[in-house]
Design a protein around this motif. Structure first.
Motif, PDB file in Angstrom:
ATOM      1  N   GLN A 195       8.075   9.176   7.796  1.00 26.14           N
ATOM      2  CA  GLN A 195       9.272   8.453   7.387  1.00 26.14           C
ATOM      3  C   GLN A 195       8.917   6.996   7.168  1.00 26.14           C
ATOM      4  OE1 GLN A 195      12.410   9.021  10.185  1.00 26.14           O
ATOM      5  NE2 GLN A 195      12.612  11.188   9.737  1.00 26.14           N
ATOM      6  N   SER A 196       9.577   6.372   6.217  1.00 27.69           N
ATOM      7  CA  SER A 196       9.368   4.959   5.951  1.00 27.69           C
ATOM      8  C   SER A 196      10.455   4.154   6.641  1.00 27.69           C
ATOM      9  CB  SER A 196       9.442   4.713   4.437  1.00 27.69           C
ATOM     10  OG  SER A 196       9.558   3.342   4.182  1.00 27.69           O
ATOM     11  N   ASP A 197      10.130   2.919   6.980  1.00 28.68           N
ATOM     12  CA  ASP A 197      11.159   2.040   7.546  1.00 28.68           C
ATOM     13  C   ASP A 197      11.988   1.375   6.454  1.00 28.68           C
ATOM     14  OD1 ASP A 197       9.414   0.168   6.502  1.00 28.68           O
ATOM     15  OD2 ASP A 197       8.905  -0.734   8.422  1.00 28.68           O
ATOM     16  N   GLY A 198      11.584   1.554   5.193  1.00 25.90           N
ATOM     17  CA  GLY A 198      12.358   1.024   4.072  1.00 25.90           C
ATOM     18  C   GLY A 198      11.907  -0.333   3.592  1.00 25.90           C
ATOM     19  N   THR A 209      27.591  -4.708 -18.633  1.00 25.79           N
ATOM     20  CA  THR A 209      27.222  -6.086 -18.300  1.00 25.79           C
ATOM     21  C   THR A 209      26.003  -6.196 -17.394  1.00 25.79           C
ATOM     22  OG1 THR A 209      28.752  -6.144 -16.428  1.00 25.79           O
ATOM     23  CG2 THR A 209      29.588  -6.913 -18.572  1.00 25.79           C
ATOM     24  N   GLY A 210      25.608  -5.087 -16.730  1.00 23.74           N
ATOM     25  CA  GLY A 210      24.456  -5.158 -15.842  1.00 23.74           C
ATOM     26  C   GLY A 210      24.345  -3.934 -14.963  1.00 23.74           C
ATOM     27  N   PHE A 211      23.595  -4.064 -13.880  1.00 28.58           N
ATOM     28  CA  PHE A 211      23.390  -2.953 -12.952  1.00 28.58           C
ATOM     29  C   PHE A 211      22.964  -3.497 -11.594  1.00 28.58           C
ATOM     30  CE2 PHE A 211      19.469  -3.723 -15.283  1.00 28.58           C
ATOM     31  CZ  PHE A 211      18.479  -3.703 -14.316  1.00 28.58           C
ATOM     32  N   LEU A 212      22.999  -2.637 -10.596  1.00 30.85           N
ATOM     33  CA  LEU A 212      22.497  -2.946  -9.263  1.00 30.85           C
ATOM     34  C   LEU A 212      21.172  -2.227  -9.080  1.00 30.85           C
ATOM     35  CD1 LEU A 212      25.770  -2.487  -7.162  1.00 30.85           C
ATOM     36  CD2 LEU A 212      24.676  -4.643  -7.801  1.00 30.85           C
ATOM     37  N   ILE A 213      20.227  -2.882  -8.380  1.00 30.36           N
ATOM     38  CA  ILE A 213      18.906  -2.311  -8.175  1.00 30.36           C
ATOM     39  C   ILE A 213      18.448  -2.599  -6.753  1.00 30.36           C
ATOM     40  CG2 ILE A 213      17.738  -4.372  -9.067  1.00 30.36           C
ATOM     41  CD1 ILE A 213      15.604  -2.468 -10.265  1.00 30.36           C
ATOM     42  N   ARG A 214      17.665  -1.677  -6.209  1.00 31.02           N
ATOM     43  CA  ARG A 214      17.100  -1.858  -4.868  1.00 31.02           C
ATOM     44  C   ARG A 214      15.717  -1.237  -4.833  1.00 31.02           C
ATOM     45  NH1 ARG A 214      17.146   0.592   0.728  1.00 31.02           N
ATOM     46  NH2 ARG A 214      17.103  -1.250   2.038  1.00 31.02           N
ATOM     47  N   ILE A 215      14.808  -1.882  -4.121  1.00 29.20           N
ATOM     48  CA  ILE A 215      13.481  -1.326  -3.870  1.00 29.20           C
ATOM     49  C   ILE A 215      13.366  -1.034  -2.383  1.00 29.20           C
ATOM     50  CG2 ILE A 215      12.362  -3.569  -3.512  1.00 29.20           C
ATOM     51  CD1 ILE A 215       9.896  -2.454  -4.975  1.00 29.20           C
ATOM     52  N   ASN A 216      12.765   0.078  -2.050  1.00 28.80           N
ATOM     53  CA  ASN A 216      12.388   0.374  -0.668  1.00 28.80           C
ATOM     54  C   ASN A 216      11.289   1.425  -0.701  1.00 28.80           C
ATOM     55  OD1 ASN A 216      15.364   1.993  -0.804  1.00 28.80           O
ATOM     56  ND2 ASN A 216      13.632   3.251  -0.233  1.00 28.80           N
ATOM     57  N   GLU A 217      10.574   1.534   0.380  1.00 23.09           N
ATOM     58  CA  GLU A 217       9.527   2.548   0.417  1.00 23.09           C
ATOM     59  C   GLU A 217      10.160   3.927   0.418  1.00 23.09           C
ATOM     60  OE1 GLU A 217       6.852   1.636   3.607  1.00 23.09           O
ATOM     61  OE2 GLU A 217       6.250  -0.223   2.644  1.00 23.09           O
ATOM     62  N   SER A 244       0.812  -1.220   0.000  1.00 27.58           N
ATOM     63  CA  SER A 244       0.000   0.000   0.000  1.00 27.58           C
ATOM     64  C   SER A 244       0.845   1.270   0.000  1.00 27.58           C
ATOM     65  CB  SER A 244      -0.938   0.001   1.206  1.00 27.58           C
ATOM     66  OG  SER A 244      -0.182  -0.069   2.395  1.00 27.58           O
ATOM     67  N   ASP A 245       2.110   1.198   0.422  1.00 29.91           N
ATOM     68  CA  ASP A 245       2.981   2.371   0.425  1.00 29.91           C
ATOM     69  C   ASP A 245       3.755   2.438  -0.896  1.00 29.91           C
ATOM     70  OD1 ASP A 245       2.310   3.245   3.033  1.00 29.91           O
ATOM     71  OD2 ASP A 245       3.561   1.646   3.844  1.00 29.91           O
ATOM     72  N   THR A 246       4.169   3.639  -1.256  1.00 34.90           N
ATOM     73  CA  THR A 246       4.835   3.856  -2.540  1.00 34.90           C
ATOM     74  C   THR A 246       6.255   3.310  -2.520  1.00 34.90           C
ATOM     75  OG1 THR A 246       3.545   5.858  -2.842  1.00 34.90           O
ATOM     76  CG2 THR A 246       5.489   5.607  -4.223  1.00 34.90           C
ATOM     77  N   PRO A 247       6.581   2.397  -3.455  1.00 27.76           N
ATOM     78  CA  PRO A 247       7.945   1.877  -3.519  1.00 27.76           C
ATOM     79  C   PRO A 247       8.850   2.836  -4.284  1.00 27.76           C
ATOM     80  CG  PRO A 247       6.627   0.789  -5.160  1.00 27.76           C
ATOM     81  CD  PRO A 247       5.702   1.700  -4.402  1.00 27.76           C
ATOM     82  N   GLY A 248      10.093   2.868  -3.893  1.00 27.69           N
ATOM     83  CA  GLY A 248      11.106   3.621  -4.619  1.00 27.69           C
ATOM     84  C   GLY A 248      12.113   2.653  -5.207  1.00 27.69           C
ATOM     85  N   ILE A 249      12.679   3.009  -6.345  1.00 27.55           N
ATOM     86  CA  ILE A 249      13.693   2.185  -7.005  1.00 27.55           C
ATOM     87  C   ILE A 249      14.993   2.983  -7.037  1.00 27.55           C
ATOM     88  CG2 ILE A 249      14.409   1.092  -9.170  1.00 27.55           C
ATOM     89  CD1 ILE A 249      12.123  -0.392  -7.948  1.00 27.55           C
TER      90      ILE A 249
END
Length: 102
Positions: A85-88, A67-75, A54-59
């Motif tokens: 504030q989000s806990d992530g 050759t590629g990339f690093l990616i992370r999702i968190n609120e 339900s909370d907005t994810p950030g990328i």
């Protein structure tokens, strides 16, 4: 000649929000199916394709290369006037990506 590659992955975060620049220890490595030619300038675009949390994810992206990339999702994290504030942490979402040369 430009080259395009696409993919998708399932991402979630059980980690707190990352607030220190350059710390990619909680990121996920994505390798392209076929590496781009050496010396290419690669652009990566991402889109969250599901609405499971339900909370907005950030990328966040890091270390985009041939050759590629690093990616992370968190609120999303905010220190706005209301002090929200989000806990992530964020549940699993499907993230699509497109990588291409310019």
């Amino acid at each position: 000649m430009s080259m395009i590659q696409t993919g998708r992955l399932e991402l979630s975060s059980q980690q707190p929000v990352e607030t220190k620049s350059g710390n990619t220890s909680t990121f996920t490595q994505v390798d392209y199916p076929t590496p781009f030619p050496a010396g290419s300038t690669v652009i990566v675009q991402t889109t969250v394709q599901t609405f499971n949390g339900s909370d907005t994810p950030g990328i966040r992206l890091a270390d985009v290369n041939e050759t590629g990339f690093l990616i992370r999702i968190n609120e999303l994290y905010s220190t706005g006037n209301n002090g929200v504030q989000s806990d992530g942490t964020h549940t699993t979402e499907t993230v699509g990506w497109t990588a291409y040369t310019v």
